[in-house]
Design a protein around this motif. Sequence first.
Motif: not given
Length: 168
Positions: A68, A102-103, A118, A120, A122
Amino acid sequence: LVLALSIGLSWRTFYAVILPVERPEFTSAVPAAVAEESFVVPNSHIIRLVGYNLPHVTATAGGALDLTVYWEADGPTLRPYTVFVQLLDSSGAIIAQKDGWPVDGRWPPTCWAAAEIVSDHYTIELPGETPPGTYKLVIGLYDAASGERVKTTQNTDFVHLGDITILP
């Protein structure tokens, strides 16, 4: 007539319009690791990698890595830059990769407000044939239309987040 029209329009560039339906909720978690690296996108915008959480620095072939990252921008960008996360071997060859807005594609940088953090996430799937060893985990941004990577303030085109050990 239809054939002539389609040939006549084929030279034009088409652009997608991104209209998020709803702003995602972001976790208020504090990054475990501070990154403090900035990407300078065209038109003098800055996207700062504030930090990241990498729960495990070891993995097995065929497994996955969770990551993250936390971004902050000085405002919305003009282009929806794509994030890439790569696992590189000692020669720089890509062993595993995850790319996307992103997101999970729901909140590209064109939507970001100034000073908004933000979060995000993965998940990077590791190939089953990955040999044991130490690999570099890197992250960066690029313009999907041109493929051009965004440079950092250090004039690199990625940030090295850390080393990952793949166990036998």
